[in-house]
Design a protein around this motif. Sequence first.
Motif, PDB file in Angstrom:
ATOM      1  N   PHE A  60       0.852  -1.277  -0.281  1.00  0.00           N
ATOM      2  CA  PHE A  60       0.090  -0.192  -0.332  1.00  0.00           C
ATOM      3  C   PHE A  60       0.724   0.724  -0.180  1.00  0.00           C
ATOM      4  O   PHE A  60       1.686   1.779   0.509  1.00  0.00           O
ATOM      5  N   SER A  61       0.175   2.232  -0.794  1.00  0.00           N
ATOM      6  CA  SER A  61       0.923   3.543  -0.478  1.00  0.00           C
ATOM      7  C   SER A  61       0.141   4.592  -0.278  1.00  0.00           C
ATOM      8  O   SER A  61      -1.033   4.649  -1.269  1.00  0.00           O
ATOM      9  N   MET A  62       0.279   5.393  -0.685  1.00  0.00           N
ATOM     10  CA  MET A  62      -0.121   7.007   1.258  1.00  0.00           C
ATOM     11  C   MET A  62       0.064   8.125  -0.004  1.00  0.00           C
ATOM     12  O   MET A  62       1.191   8.453  -0.754  1.00  0.00           O
ATOM     13  N   GLU A  63      -0.680   9.021  -0.827  1.00  0.00           N
ATOM     14  CA  GLU A  63      -1.186  10.285  -1.032  1.00  0.00           C
ATOM     15  C   GLU A  63      -2.475  10.901  -0.200  1.00  0.00           C
ATOM     16  O   GLU A  63      -2.801  11.162  -0.223  1.00  0.00           O
ATOM     17  N   LEU A  64      -1.391  11.749   0.665  1.00  0.00           N
ATOM     18  CA  LEU A  64      -2.792  12.673   1.516  1.00  0.00           C
ATOM     19  C   LEU A  64      -1.949  13.947   0.883  1.00  0.00           C
ATOM     20  O   LEU A  64      -1.063  14.917   1.026  1.00  0.00           O
ATOM     21  N   ASP A  65      -3.366  14.956   1.437  1.00  0.00           N
ATOM     22  CA  ASP A  65      -2.998  16.523   0.399  1.00  0.00           C
ATOM     23  C   ASP A  65      -2.333  17.151   2.340  1.00  0.00           C
ATOM     24  O   ASP A  65      -1.772  18.286   1.896  1.00  0.00           O
ATOM     25  N   SER A  66      -2.453  16.566   3.483  1.00  0.00           N
ATOM     26  CA  SER A  66      -1.487  16.635   4.528  1.00  0.00           C
ATOM     27  C   SER A  66      -1.613  15.500   5.670  1.00  0.00           C
ATOM     28  O   SER A  66      -2.405  15.113   5.643  1.00  0.00           O
ATOM     29  N   PRO A  67      -0.674  15.824   6.631  1.00  0.00           N
ATOM     30  CA  PRO A  67      -0.721  14.842   7.394  1.00  0.00           C
ATOM     31  C   PRO A  67      -1.501  14.801   7.937  1.00  0.00           C
ATOM     32  O   PRO A  67      -2.358  15.688   8.648  1.00  0.00           O
ATOM     33  N   ALA A  68      -2.111  13.402   8.555  1.00  0.00           N
ATOM     34  CA  ALA A  68      -3.762  13.335   9.355  1.00  0.00           C
ATOM     35  C   ALA A  68      -3.321  11.776   9.975  1.00  0.00           C
ATOM     36  O   ALA A  68      -2.440  10.610   9.248  1.00  0.00           O
ATOM     37  N   THR A  69      -3.875  12.045  10.563  1.00  0.00           N
ATOM     38  CA  THR A  69      -3.911  11.133  12.048  1.00  0.00           C
ATOM     39  C   THR A  69      -4.923  10.014  12.228  1.00  0.00           C
ATOM     40  O   THR A  69      -6.323  10.434  12.015  1.00  0.00           O
ATOM     41  N   PHE A  70      -5.105   8.516  11.444  1.00  0.00           N
ATOM     42  CA  PHE A  70      -5.936   7.641  11.672  1.00  0.00           C
ATOM     43  C   PHE A  70      -5.646   6.235  11.381  1.00  0.00           C
ATOM     44  O   PHE A  70      -4.464   6.347  11.325  1.00  0.00           O
ATOM     45  N   ALA A  71      -6.734   5.366  11.849  1.00  0.00           N
ATOM     46  CA  ALA A  71      -6.665   4.427  11.801  1.00  0.00           C
ATOM     47  C   ALA A  71      -6.764   3.406  10.680  1.00  0.00           C
ATOM     48  O   ALA A  71      -7.840   4.096   9.620  1.00  0.00           O
ATOM     49  N   LEU A  72      -5.589   2.596  10.158  1.00  0.00           N
ATOM     50  CA  LEU A  72      -5.756   1.926   8.654  1.00  0.00           C
ATOM     51  C   LEU A  72      -6.092   0.589   9.179  1.00  0.00           C
ATOM     52  O   LEU A  72      -5.025  -0.862   9.992  1.00  0.00           O
ATOM     53  N   ARG A  73      -6.835  -0.765   9.352  1.00  0.00           N
ATOM     54  CA  ARG A  73      -7.227  -1.662   9.349  1.00  0.00           C
ATOM     55  C   ARG A  73      -7.817  -2.523   8.064  1.00  0.00           C
ATOM     56  O   ARG A  73      -7.874  -2.084   6.834  1.00  0.00           O
ATOM     57  N   LEU A  74      -5.921  -3.365   8.610  1.00  0.00           N
ATOM     58  CA  LEU A  74      -5.840  -4.500   7.606  1.00  0.00           C
ATOM     59  C   LEU A  74      -6.823  -6.011   7.337  1.00  0.00           C
ATOM     60  O   LEU A  74      -6.386  -6.504   8.949  1.00  0.00           O
ATOM     61  N   ARG A  75      -7.440  -6.278   7.102  1.00  0.00           N
ATOM     62  CA  ARG A  75      -8.145  -7.667   7.536  1.00  0.00           C
ATOM     63  C   ARG A  75      -6.842  -8.919   7.608  1.00  0.00           C
ATOM     64  O   ARG A  75      -5.906  -8.826   6.700  1.00  0.00           O
ATOM     65  N   ILE A  76      -6.934  -9.349   8.652  1.00  0.00           N
ATOM     66  CA  ILE A  76      -5.683 -10.891   8.766  1.00  0.00           C
ATOM     67  C   ILE A  76      -6.852 -12.117   8.574  1.00  0.00           C
ATOM     68  O   ILE A  76      -7.085 -12.407  10.157  1.00  0.00           O
ATOM     69  N   PRO A  77      -6.832 -12.643   7.609  1.00  0.00           N
ATOM     70  CA  PRO A  77      -7.536 -13.842   7.129  1.00  0.00           C
ATOM     71  C   PRO A  77      -7.583 -14.132   8.658  1.00  0.00           C
ATOM     72  O   PRO A  77      -5.975 -14.788   8.432  1.00  0.00           O
ATOM     73  N   ALA A  78      -8.608 -15.748   9.139  1.00  0.00           N
ATOM     74  CA  ALA A  78      -8.571 -16.135   9.612  1.00  0.00           C
ATOM     75  C   ALA A  78      -7.410 -17.255   9.427  1.00  0.00           C
ATOM     76  O   ALA A  78      -6.972 -18.458  10.257  1.00  0.00           O
ATOM     77  N   TRP A  79      -7.404 -18.159   7.835  1.00  0.00           N
ATOM     78  CA  TRP A  79      -6.398 -19.332   7.652  1.00  0.00           C
ATOM     79  C   TRP A  79      -4.814 -18.678   7.637  1.00  0.00           C
ATOM     80  O   TRP A  79      -3.805 -19.425   7.583  1.00  0.00           O
ATOM     81  N   ALA A  80      -4.521 -17.233   7.574  1.00  0.00           N
ATOM     82  CA  ALA A  80      -3.291 -16.757   7.031  1.00  0.00           C
ATOM     83  C   ALA A  80      -2.855 -16.702   8.932  1.00  0.00           C
ATOM     84  O   ALA A  80      -2.211 -15.253   9.986  1.00  0.00           O
ATOM     85  N   GLN A  81      -1.787 -17.196   8.512  1.00  0.00           N
ATOM     86  CA  GLN A  81      -1.136 -17.702  10.254  1.00  0.00           C
ATOM     87  C   GLN A  81       0.253 -17.495  10.494  1.00  0.00           C
ATOM     88  O   GLN A  81       1.296 -18.030   8.598  1.00  0.00           O
ATOM     89  N   GLY A  82       1.223 -17.008  10.673  1.00  0.00           N
ATOM     90  CA  GLY A  82       1.995 -16.019  10.976  1.00  0.00           C
ATOM     91  C   GLY A  82       2.318 -14.706  10.026  1.00  0.00           C
ATOM     92  O   GLY A  82       3.740 -14.411   8.863  1.00  0.00           O
ATOM     93  N   ALA A  83       1.165 -14.264   9.433  1.00  0.00           N
ATOM     94  CA  ALA A  83       1.518 -12.370   8.593  1.00  0.00           C
ATOM     95  C   ALA A  83       2.933 -11.621   8.956  1.00  0.00           C
ATOM     96  O   ALA A  83       2.834 -11.609  10.765  1.00  0.00           O
ATOM     97  N   THR A  84       3.599 -11.009   8.518  1.00  0.00           N
ATOM     98  CA  THR A  84       3.987 -10.153   8.902  1.00  0.00           C
ATOM     99  C   THR A  84       3.889  -8.659   8.357  1.00  0.00           C
ATOM    100  O   THR A  84       3.037  -8.666   7.163  1.00  0.00           O
ATOM    101  N   LEU A  85       4.198  -7.612   8.855  1.00  0.00           N
ATOM    102  CA  LEU A  85       3.711  -6.302   8.726  1.00  0.00           C
ATOM    103  C   LEU A  85       4.757  -4.914   8.660  1.00  0.00           C
ATOM    104  O   LEU A  85       5.509  -5.734  10.026  1.00  0.00           O
ATOM    105  N   SER A  86       4.927  -4.471   7.691  1.00  0.00           N
ATOM    106  CA  SER A  86       5.613  -3.366   7.992  1.00  0.00           C
ATOM    107  C   SER A  86       5.169  -2.210   7.619  1.00  0.00           C
ATOM    108  O   SER A  86       4.415  -1.888   6.435  1.00  0.00           O
ATOM    109  N   VAL A  87       5.763  -0.904   8.277  1.00  0.00           N
ATOM    110  CA  VAL A  87       5.093   0.645   7.377  1.00  0.00           C
ATOM    111  C   VAL A  87       6.609   1.498   7.183  1.00  0.00           C
ATOM    112  O   VAL A  87       7.931   1.205   8.470  1.00  0.00           O
ATOM    113  N   ASN A  88       6.565   1.780   6.117  1.00  0.00           N
ATOM    114  CA  ASN A  88       8.429   1.889   5.579  1.00  0.00           C
ATOM    115  C   ASN A  88       9.611   1.300   6.336  1.00  0.00           C
ATOM    116  O   ASN A  88      10.726   1.771   6.393  1.00  0.00           O
TER     117      ASN A  88
END
Length: 633
Positions: free
Chosen positions: A458-486
């Motif tokens: 995922f990549s973001m473009e914003l008109d200015s910095p903003a605080t909000f939550a990004l919610r990413l579904r982790i499927p029930a079958w997805a054991q061992g999912a990994t995640l990073s930001v920048n």
Amino acid sequence: MTRTLTLPPALTQVRVHDAFWSPRLEANRACTLPVLHGKLQEVGALDAFDLDAYAERGITIPKTHHVTPQMWWDSDVAKWIEAASASLVTHPDPALDAQLDDVIARIAGAQQPDGYMNTYFTAIEPDRKLTNERDWHELYNAGHLIEAAVTHYQATGKTSLLDVVERYARFLSGVYGTGQGQRPGYPGHEEIELALLRLYHATGRREHLDFARYFIDQRGQFPNYFETEALARGDNPQDFWAGTYEYMQAHQPVREQSQVVGHAVRAVYLYAAMADLAAADGDAGLRAACERLWDDLTRHSLYVTGGLGPSASNEGMTRPYDLPNDSAYAETCAAVGLAFWARRMAALTGDAKYADVMERALYNNVLSGVSLAGDRFLYENPLESDGTHRRWAWHACPCCPPNLARLLASLGEYVYAVSAQDVTVNLYVGSTLSADVAGHALTLTQEGAYPWRGDVHFSMELDSPATFALRLRIPAWAQGATLSVNGEAQAVTPQQGYAVLTREWHSGDRIDLTLPLVPRRVYAHPAVPQDAGLVSLAYGPLVYCVEGVDQDAALHALSVPRGAALSARFDPDLLGGVTVIEGDAVADTATTADLYTDVPPPTRPARVTAIPYAVWDNREPTPMRVWLRESAR
């Protein structure tokens, strides 16, 4: 926990550019839509809006498909309008736009002065209109016309069809209700409830929400309206062909219901409306009923493919754990309706378990309903076939093709959900979302090769910095999912099935999610007698099947050893490019011509090659199975 109201993005806010879905959406646009229009013209459904000519033809409209004028024809046309309108959002097409204008002008011309709108009862049996909601489809047709009008308005800004359905809704709200002179009725085939709620969201007019609530609240009340209605038209209520009002979920008030019963499509349409109303009204009783019904369906009666309704006799439910494979009905429309309900439940509760089922239905039972080319269809979606169950070009009851077409054309509404405080990613589909979040303009771009690979970016473009939550579904079958930001690793600790990243976001931020994709064995509950001793195969959201053309033994003779390794391999030349699952198997062999012997048959080594269930029956006629025998070794 109270959450800010979450809604799907508008059609105009999402662009899909996905290696898996884009070819299917293009087939839907370039093939399915014109095929549907042609068939609706051929059988007379479009010409039916020319009421004088229609009435003159009586019941002799063309016999090429053994089709006569049908009470639900208007709904098939409406679903085509909805699908074609949604297609215009991503693929402007002046010719299709003009075609829509022509059909809508015909509909407007067929509307009666009082607002009533149904070609069959206006032209063929005008004395019987609104006399049998139990068995006939006037309110069902009205619902699909309303949904078509909302989508057409959202896609084009035109109110030509919206004006028609608003007049119709006002007429119907004068007929049905609890006031003096009104009928305390409701539809036998649910649909108008969720349509009125869509009309409310599109127009902001509270009367549409109130009318939807009336239909939902009135359902199943005593005395049962269908008995009163039958007596009024001179029929014996005891002669009801279905034998029970469970068939249309009218056996008790909806807030008291706890088991999914009856006709599957009717059920999920009703439940989708209940969830929508619960969200709009904050109705805790409706929400609790939806959660009970969901648990009953998913614990007792849902096929591994996301299909529901094992029985052809009522096109619906039977009893818990009754999931036959070769005779599975699993109507395409029911899986489409399940996706409607699941999306609304995910938004209502914030729980990813609903989106998990939505994904299962979309990638399996829904997609199996249409060929890769987009021109042949399935009504029933069995999990086992001897090779004689094939897709058809048209059907005497063609409800499924346009229903599937409208869902595919609006797929972008299912990928994301947006509130004032967060963005939820429910599906991993290459796409771009444009939305206002936390008071800022956001463009979120998703890329990847899901479901063949599990790396999603995922990549973001914003008109200015903003605080909000990004919610990413982790499927029930997805054991061992990994995640990073920048590039910085993040803990994956799902909340209600979502990894939640709350922070100040900046343009250029990148999120990388990896969902491990490996072949999996899936087993049914021991109470499912049809699947005892059997195993099914899965890869990510995809359920797999075996077709005889790919095996070196008869499907019933194959067994997959429990400890045998399974591997996945992408084949770009097979069925438009799919990942196949392969592994060692054993096959029973015959050593005698005797029909019965006292010794078990010997086995020989074999191989099993499985393909996604969604693409079965796209080659020559061949047997197919989802569930395979499993041997101890």
